[in-house]
Design a protein around this motif. Structure first.
Motif, short mmCIF file in Angstrom:
data_model
loop_
_atom_site.label_atom_id
_atom_site.label_comp_id
_atom_site.label_asym_id
_atom_site.label_seq_id
_atom_site.Cartn_x
_atom_site.Cartn_y
_atom_site.Cartn_z
N ARG A 172 10.61 7.19 10.35
CA ARG A 172 10.53 8.07 9.20
C ARG A 172 9.09 8.16 8.70
O ARG A 172 8.30 7.22 8.91
N PRO A 173 8.72 9.24 7.99
CA PRO A 173 7.40 9.29 7.36
C PRO A 173 7.20 8.08 6.46
O PRO A 173 8.12 7.65 5.75
N GLY A 174 6.01 7.51 6.51
CA GLY A 174 5.71 6.29 5.77
C GLY A 174 5.69 5.06 6.65
O GLY A 174 5.14 4.01 6.25
N ASP A 175 6.32 5.12 7.83
CA ASP A 175 6.26 4.00 8.76
C ASP A 175 4.83 3.79 9.25
O ASP A 175 3.99 4.71 9.20
N VAL A 176 4.57 2.60 9.75
CA VAL A 176 3.23 2.20 10.18
C VAL A 176 3.16 2.15 11.70
O VAL A 176 4.13 1.74 12.36
N VAL A 177 2.02 2.56 12.26
CA VAL A 177 1.79 2.48 13.70
C VAL A 177 0.84 1.33 13.98
O VAL A 177 -0.28 1.30 13.47
N LEU A 178 1.29 0.37 14.79
CA LEU A 178 0.47 -0.75 15.23
C LEU A 178 0.08 -0.54 16.69
O LEU A 178 0.82 0.10 17.45
#
Length: 341
Positions: A172-178
């Motif tokens: 979802r929008p707001g999730d973080v990409v590592l």
């Protein structure tokens, strides 16, 4: 009298290659392997301890034109490792652990020593990552491949418990990409890299390049990183919403493959270290930013999408076990694309 050998096929060499392959493959076996190398088919009895609904995950891939570097240098014991690592990563993105691996090696003239070196790399990776090499095919095809050339392909089967499949549907929008770092080109972008190194810069394989800190061959033969050891402890935690193996297509084309409708990725420039090899290739070819991030992995070999509230815990888990991880972007509302900011 015309023999098969007169036509270019050496059956004695094939038997010697099979003898060497059998020994190397046996070093990868576990209790689930029920047949030896040399059967028409391989027997494997899977066990799915603790699984409620086990699902098989299968994939096939090759090493691409990285093989050209093996031909030029005569170093053949690394490309098999690359192949296994690549295939494991491809099923890992869906949460799968490997069950077994098969290989295909085709060449114009079968050289048992070269085949054994290739399989040595395959077996080394299979042992390291608990993935038995249970069978395959070695084909001698005179007139089809150039002298000293070959191609290799890998076929992997793994499994995941259905409740733990990672498919990106909950992103979802707001999730973080590592991002987990790569160690070089891995197995992608070699056609462009060879053109820039050997035609534009006119390097040889043994040219020492100050910007790289090693020879061209040493850089181009760096192994494809396998991310199973880093990610396996996280697979059943439900903290990882999506995984993208950054292969052909780079960050720009691989991240969209796991995005649901209505989501896009915003990657932050400078949020991870660009490896010297990529900076050097960009400078040699005066590559546009979009081109470089679509052809090369640019220093990120695997990307994870996690909820913002889980990002710190996941990062700490990885770092506590000795793995580097970078926060490289976030999920935003959009049309399943990636943009650099």
């Amino acid at each position: 009298m015309v023999t098969y050998r007169d036509a270019g096929v050496n059956l004695a060499a094939a038997q010697e290659a099979k003898r060497r392959i059998r020994h190397l493959a046996q070093t990868t076996f576990n209790a689930q392997v029920l047949s030896d190398i040399g059967s028409f088919g391989a027997l494997f009895r899977p066990t799915f301890a603790g699984a409620t609904d086990p699902v098989l995950v299968a994939s096939a891939d090759g090493v691409g034109t990285k093989l050209k570097i093996a031909f030029l240098t005569g170093i053949h014991h690394t490309v098999g490792y690359d192949l296994v690592a690549h295939c494991i990563n491809d099923i890992l993105v869906q949460g799968a652990r490997p069950l077994f691996f098969l290989d295909y090696i085709a060449t114009g003239r079968l050289a048992p020593g070269i085949v054994a070196a290739i399989v040595d790399g395959l077996a080394r990776a299979c042992r390291n990552f608990g993935c038995p090499l249970i069978g395959g095919e070695t084909a001698e095809m005179p007139g089809f491949y150039g002298d000293g050339e070959y191609d290799i392909a890998g076929f992997i089967v793994g499994w995941v418990d259905r409740p733990h499949i990672i498919d990106g549907k909950t992103i979802r929008p707001g999730d973080v990409v590592l991002g987990l770092p790569s160690v070089g080109l891995h197995t992608n972008g070699y056609s462009l890299a060879r053109k820039l190194f050997f035609e534009t810069a006119r390097y040889e394989t043994d040219t020492q390049v100050e910007a790289l800190g090693c020879t061209v061959a040493e850089e181009l033969l760096k192994p494809h990183q396998c991310y199973l050891p880093a990610l396996e402890p996280l697979l059943g935690s439900r903290q990882v919403k999506g995984l993208a193996h950054i292969t052909g297509g780079g960050l720009l084309d691989n991240l969209p493959r796991i995005l649901p409708a209505g989501c896009a990725v915003e990657l932050r420039r400078g949020s991870w270290p660009i490896l010297p090899v990529f900076s050097h290739l960009v400078a040699l070819g005066q590559l546009p930013e979009e081109e470089s991030h679509r052809v090369f992995n640019m220093g990120i070999g695997m990307a994870l999408v996690v909820a913002a509230g889980d990002a710190e815990a996941v990062s700490q888990n990885l770092r506590a076990r000795g793995y580097e991880v970078f926060t490289i972007g976030q999920i935003i509302a959009g049309d399943q694309t990636v943009r650099l900011t």
